[in-house]
Structure formats: structure tokens, C-alpha cells
Enzyme design. Structure first.
Site, PDB file in Angstrom:
ATOM      1  CG  ASP A  77      -8.600   0.494  -2.521  1.00 39.46           C
ATOM      2  OD1 ASP A  77      -9.026   1.290  -3.374  1.00 39.46           O
ATOM      3  OD2 ASP A  77      -9.326  -0.306  -1.917  1.00 39.46           O
ATOM      4  CG  ASP A 101     -12.316   4.473  -3.147  1.00 38.61           C
ATOM      5  OD1 ASP A 101     -13.203   3.984  -3.874  1.00 38.61           O
ATOM      6  OD2 ASP A 101     -11.398   3.794  -2.641  1.00 38.61           O
TER       7      ASP A 101
END
Length: 183
Positions: free
Chosen positions: A128, A146
């Protein structure tokens, strides 16, 4: 497999949704490769882009919001196995969709899920990078996969609340023709 039709595994919108999924997966992989290998975000620490957005390197050992942390090989395998089961379920759903927007939505979710499961299998965690924050509140750190998943879910919610969004009750057809919903 008596009683199962071709549409059980491949329907009229499967190709279209699969293309969206592959594009989403490819863009996610490209972004992660660039951030990790080329930009080398890990060595840069926090990179302030704006007063409310930073680039960071975070390895998520869990699922959304860091829930269900998997710190062992078994834990990683369980999370990856669950994600693969969800991907299979989404593929079966894609075979049954009647609307282009549903195929796009499922394709986005599939592309994001594939990107994150790839990370989990090959790195043991999901990479991330994006961190939004304002007024002392930090939103969770996320990645392109995401974003695809969130957009896909939002499209499914919009379609369920406003079915007219997809053609006022008419079934879509990949060949550009519309049919009556009762047909």
C-alpha cells in the site's frame, strides 16, 4: 456436471468483464512495480505530495484496515485462499450478469482482488502507498487495487439503488442490442 449450462462459467458479459479485470490488474501491478522497484518508495520514507496526501510504503499483513493480520505462512495461505474463493465466486457471478455496468463493476473488483492476492502470494503482504489525511485524521493507506474494488462496489450499489442507470429496465447485450427484461 449434468444440468450446468455454459453460462454457469462463461456468460455474454464474461469477456467484457474479464478485459476490465485484466486492465485493472495490469494497472495495479504496473503501479506497484514502479513504486517499489523504480521510485523505491521504501527508501524515501514519507513523501509529502500535498498537505493532505502522502506517498508511503506500508505492507498490509491483513485485509481491509489491517484486520485479520496474517503473520505466519498458514495465515497468509488462509487469506490468499479466501481471496481466491471470492475471485471464483465473482467469476461465476460475472457469467450471469445482464448489464454492462454490472460486468464493469465485477471486473473492477476482480482486477483489484487479483492485484492484492498476487501481492499476498508473492510478498506475503499487500503493498500500500497512498495516505490521505486532514485535520489530524489519517485515512487508511491503500493502493490502486483498493481503488478498483471500491469503485466496483460503488457501481453495484448505484445499480441496485437506481436500476435505470443501466438502461431503464432493459437487458444489455454485448453486441449492442437491448432486450426486454422479461424475455
Amino acid at each position: 456436471m449434468a444440468g450446468m449450462s455454459r453460462e454457469t462459467f462463461w456468460g455474454p458479459w464474461s469477456f467484457y468483464g474479464s478485459l476490465v479485470a485484466l486492465a485493472g490488474f495490469g494497472l495495479d501491478r504496473l503501479n506497484k512495480w514502479w513504486m517499489i522497484e523504480v521510485y523505491d518508495i521504501a527508501s524515501r520514507g514519507r513523501v509529502e505530495v500535498t498537505s493532505f496526501f502522502d506517498l508511503v510504503m506500508a505492507w498490509n499483513l491483513g485485509v481491509s484496515y489491517g484486520l485479520f493480520q496474517a503473520q505466519t505462512a498458514l495465515g497468509v495461505a488462509i487469506l490468499a485462499g479466501f481471496a481466491i474463493a471470492v475471485i471464483i465466486g465473482l467469476g461465476l457471478w460475472l457469467a450471469r450478469v445482464e448489464y454492462r455496468v454490472t460486468a464493469i463493476a465485477i471486473g473492477l473488483i476482480l482486477g483489484g482482488a487479483l492485484g492484492n492476492v498476487y501481492d499476498r502470494i508473492f510478498y506475503g503482504a499487500v503493498a500500500d502507498f497512498f495516505s490521505f489525511h486532514a485535520f489530524g485524521f489519517y485515512w487508511y493507506i491503500f493502493n490502486i487495487a483498493d481503488v478498483w474494488i471500491a469503485l466496483g462496489v460503488a457501481l453495484i450499489i448505484l445499480e441496485s439503488v437506481w436500476p435505470g442507470l443501466v438502461g431503464a429496465g432493459k437487458k444489455d447485450s454485448p453486441d449492442g442490442k437491448s432486450g426486454d427484461k422479461s424475455a
